[in-house]
Design an enzyme around this catalytic site. Structure first.
Site, PDB file in Angstrom:
ATOM      1  N   GLY A 207       0.793  -1.226   0.000  1.00 49.48           N
ATOM      2  CA  GLY A 207       0.000   0.000   0.000  1.00 49.48           C
ATOM      3  C   GLY A 207       0.819   1.266   0.000  1.00 49.48           C
ATOM      4  O   GLY A 207       1.939   1.297  -0.516  1.00 49.48           O
ATOM      5  N   VAL A 232      -5.909  -7.829  -6.581  1.00 45.86           N
ATOM      6  CA  VAL A 232      -5.546  -7.612  -5.184  1.00 45.86           C
ATOM      7  C   VAL A 232      -4.273  -6.779  -5.124  1.00 45.86           C
ATOM      8  O   VAL A 232      -3.230  -7.177  -5.645  1.00 45.86           O
ATOM      9  CB  VAL A 232      -5.358  -8.954  -4.439  1.00 45.86           C
ATOM     10  CG1 VAL A 232      -5.196  -8.698  -2.954  1.00 45.86           C
ATOM     11  CG2 VAL A 232      -6.533  -9.887  -4.706  1.00 45.86           C
ATOM     12  N   LEU A 233      -4.357  -5.629  -4.475  1.00 43.61           N
ATOM     13  CA  LEU A 233      -3.266  -4.652  -4.456  1.00 43.61           C
ATOM     14  C   LEU A 233      -1.937  -5.268  -3.987  1.00 43.61           C
ATOM     15  O   LEU A 233      -1.865  -5.849  -2.909  1.00 43.61           O
ATOM     16  CB  LEU A 233      -3.635  -3.480  -3.521  1.00 43.61           C
ATOM     17  CG  LEU A 233      -2.658  -2.299  -3.527  1.00 43.61           C
ATOM     18  CD1 LEU A 233      -2.639  -1.592  -4.867  1.00 43.61           C
ATOM     19  CD2 LEU A 233      -2.992  -1.327  -2.406  1.00 43.61           C
ATOM     20  N   ASP A 234      -0.908  -5.125  -4.791  1.00 47.97           N
ATOM     21  CA  ASP A 234       0.454  -5.548  -4.438  1.00 47.97           C
ATOM     22  C   ASP A 234       0.565  -7.046  -4.148  1.00 47.97           C
ATOM     23  O   ASP A 234       1.459  -7.476  -3.421  1.00 47.97           O
ATOM     24  CB  ASP A 234       0.986  -4.736  -3.242  1.00 47.97           C
ATOM     25  CG  ASP A 234       1.009  -3.238  -3.530  1.00 47.97           C
ATOM     26  OD1 ASP A 234       1.145  -2.870  -4.700  1.00 47.97           O
ATOM     27  OD2 ASP A 234       0.888  -2.453  -2.582  1.00 47.97           O
ATOM     28  N   GLU A 235      -0.349  -7.827  -4.739  1.00 43.07           N
ATOM     29  CA  GLU A 235      -0.336  -9.267  -4.477  1.00 43.07           C
ATOM     30  C   GLU A 235       0.013 -10.092  -5.723  1.00 43.07           C
ATOM     31  O   GLU A 235       0.027 -11.308  -5.684  1.00 43.07           O
ATOM     32  CB  GLU A 235      -1.716  -9.722  -3.969  1.00 43.07           C
ATOM     33  CG  GLU A 235      -2.026  -9.336  -2.552  1.00 43.07           C
ATOM     34  CD  GLU A 235      -1.375 -10.270  -1.536  1.00 43.07           C
ATOM     35  OE1 GLU A 235      -1.217 -11.460  -1.818  1.00 43.07           O
ATOM     36  OE2 GLU A 235      -1.023  -9.771  -0.455  1.00 43.07           O
TER      37      GLU A 235
END
Lengths: 290, 290, 290, 290
Positions: A207, A232-235
């Protein structure tokens, strides 16, 4: 330092496959290559024993072949079907079209453009897209069209971006420090064709403000992560990571400076791996033949 | 990540000394600083026990002082004389003038200019001097005068370069992959004011074609060295070195690519250390307070 | 390579302080040192501008002083009080007593014992405590008492461990891959006096099976973290971290092998820093003067 | 982290070849493997385009084969002859016999023995040979015969060593910081079967006291090199190198400590690569499939 690598007119074919593992697979592939007189310049294999899955990349001297690209591809397709392969067969002559998305930070943009300009990145850059007009100057210098996107309306902004990606026939979209979260539906449409550089050593500090998070936790190294973008953020699957040592004496400026270095290096490698067909995404991870 | 470091109008004084070691030295210096109300932001000490020599660097918040720069310098001069110090006292406001000398390789030039442009390097770049006209484009983009030097007559060429250095009041000359050997007399006149980036991990692979030498020897890491230039080729005091791992699978292109990364990083750090008064040369070596 | 460092009979005093920052502080400390004729071998400062807090470590040649340890300490105490310092003043002659807690993994134990044995770690090791009898052999070879603890009753087991720590007058407890979670009350009683080596690059992969977690996430580097133990699992102040590059081709054995190397190196450094009074814990982080 | 790698009873065959490159070579080899039902766990290729030479290593699950070791070898020999291969075919069950030669420094000895003891190094250690009696204690603890060699007569000493190597049927001799220069004729007789750990980043600082040389030159990183021993001192083919960053503040003790870490890691890797048939020496260099 083999001299042949310097011979710039020597184009290559890159054959990348993955499929269920079985005895005789390598023999079948290499016999096919022999049958078309392929001179193999680079070969990489990986067997995931647990998944019983096989991954392979070959780089072949195009001028050694008896067939042209189309015929080669057609012939290989039969083999691929027999062994249930996911596969690609690209010529180093067909450069992928890479769009760069940027905000205000210019270090990644400058680095990618410089490497492209000096021939290190074997791609075309049809356009730069930004939500700050200040990046126009880089586009001008390198004589690449620049498109400013107004983000007052996010939905329209992303529609605009996707239209540009379509119009320029973009193969890969690079978020070169583009500080906007990509909507789910865009992530899905661009799946496997969009990479991001995140300024932390993921999965730490997902994030916003990862340097601040790193500072607050008191870690002794900071890093950056180049990864495919998923909903999915940064996944998303990680392609490359870089780290640098820090200490209590590093100021905010020092951390940013070191972090930029990590970002530049992770993005440069990750981008090159993708462009040279060195990355295979399987489930949530990557095999990188570097 | 102290916020004050981000306060760009907060200039500092950098006091750098070296002198024979003795008990009471630090007390004398720090008492002097206290007497002028100096707020010390960064302090670094080194005692070379064998040489019985003391090295010290302080960074002081200018706005904490009761005196102006001139008075501060005058007051310090008395202390310096008492302890037989070599010393300098610079304001972060007086940016050193750095001239860049280049040939055909553009990666170091691009990197230094970018860092300067984004404020990472606290210097002025009054001119770029090159023996290939192709570098003009960088100078133009960054709006820096470019001087092309014809090397058909080497003596005249270096006379021309020295004249430019004089005219532009250059403080530091950087050989940013300038592929010409600097004559002895020029080395001596610019002593301590000229740095080079050599594309090997010195003292290995002195002289020409270090990557070829590294390839022939079969080393497992290659590197780059940023050093002061002296009359003896590639023998000057080392400021910074970088290395990267290589293997048999690295082509000539790969080695050059990795080597460039080393050169860029070693030069960027070495140059910054010099500009920020972090380097003390003593005899054939450096103390670097980084 | 100053020769004096090799002079093993030259003991030192290590003065470590932290206190609210103010002008004149360094002057006061260094004047005090000068007044007792202290020859300063190593000096490290750090100002946290945001916190307005000052951190400092000095290493002083004991034989340069006019006072003995007790008088030196007494004299310094007055200064310390004036400036509201947290402080310690230790002689390199008084070696801290370090207890090692182990389970089945022997690599950290072997490495710490070897470094202690060869004089790299300036401590005493009064006992090894383990919940597996197989570690007895190391204790025997190095002639250190070994205490086997039966963990069928956890409360009793930890009571036994704390009794041993008390009886042996242990200064520092090291969890050298001790695979038991330390109860809250024990953490609190040993606060600042117990360090752990966790086999991941924290804050990634907290808790059990970090290598499996790293494998599942597909990270490109793995690491290890040496940190002080607090009640919150794997959340204590970090002293040192190490990382190593991995790839898809690394088997489980390879990851464990590389991970062990990280653990050994992070623990060896972290332990040495603590023993040599190089670590100051402030709030949730460390200042490490290395 | 494929689970199969953990299955300790699953032995493998390692087939290593190098030969003139030609189209169809890989096909011929892999077809042979398919014909005997070989399940390939790991495959590595390298083509040296300049030398027109091909290098290849396969690791095959022994239990997948239709033939036993002897028959497999016999069958492969025919293929090998046809393509003019240099080759080896070893079972992971036949552990090479590794003799350790040491002087007074114990860090490499301790590390190699520990890795052997914990199963990381897949070899037997039939004997330790030393010119200082103090190393006996390690041999005793690990229950390995120790042979003290008196070096008052060098010729006799080396004759004694060679006799031991013969008697113990030693496959590889490791100079684990053995501070004696090996005579030319011994080097030749043990060619390719003797490796050394040199305490510098070769080719820098050949010969005695490399740390002192590094200190005098003021380099910013020091290193260690694991290489095959040849008649020319420190000139043999390099297998592995490690480096660590140093600075002016590193004392002699610090440099030795960091250097030891480099030596341990370079030797551990180099030795493992050799034992696992990962190294091919060609002319003055190595191909390392790691």
């Amino acid at each position: 330092m083999p001299s042949a690598e310097n011979n710039m007119d020597a184009s290559t074919y890159r054959v990348v496959i993955d499929c269920p593992d079985q005895v005789g697979l390598v023999a079948a592939v290499s016999q096919f290559f022999a049958s078309v007189n392929a001179s193999i310049l680079e070969a990489s294999h990986h067997t995931d024993v647990k998944l019983a899955r096989f991954f392979m990349r070959h780089e072949i001297a195009a001028n050694s072949l008896k067939l042209n690209h189309t015929d080669f591809k057609q012939a290989f397709a039969q083999l691929a079907q027999k062994y249930d392969m996911r596969w690609s067969l690209n010529s180093s002559r067909s450069k992928p079209k890479v769009a760069l998305l940027v905000s205000k930070e210019e270090h990644c943009l400058n680095d990618v453009l410089h490497r492209w300009h000096t021939g290190e990145l074997n791609c075309d850059i049809p356009c730069i897209i930004g939500n700050h007009k200040s990046m126009q100057k880089y586009a001008d210098w390198y004589e690449i069209p620049f498109h400013y996107i107004d983000f007052s309306n996010k939905t329209e902004a992303f529609a605009h971006i996707e239209a540009l990606i379509r119009d320029y026939k973009v193969d890969l979209t690079v978020l070169a420090r583009f500080m906007q979260i990509i909507p789910d539906d865009v992530c899905q449409r661009l799946s496997g064709k969009i990479i991001n550089i995140h300024h932390s050593f993921l999965p730490s500090f997902v994030g916003a403000k990862p340097y601040q998070q790193a500072y607050d936790r008191g870690v002794k190294l900071i890093g950056a992560t180049c990864h495919y973008v998923t909903s999915v953020l940064d996944e998303g699957p990680i392609i490359e990571q870089e780290v640098m040592r820090i200490s209590h004496s590093d100021s905010s400026d020092d951390m940013v400076r070191k972090g930029k270095r990590c970002e530049i290096n992770a993005l440069a490698n990750g981008l090159r791996y993708h462009i040279e067909d060195r990355v295979i995404v399987f489930e949530s991870k990557t095999i990188v033949f570097n």
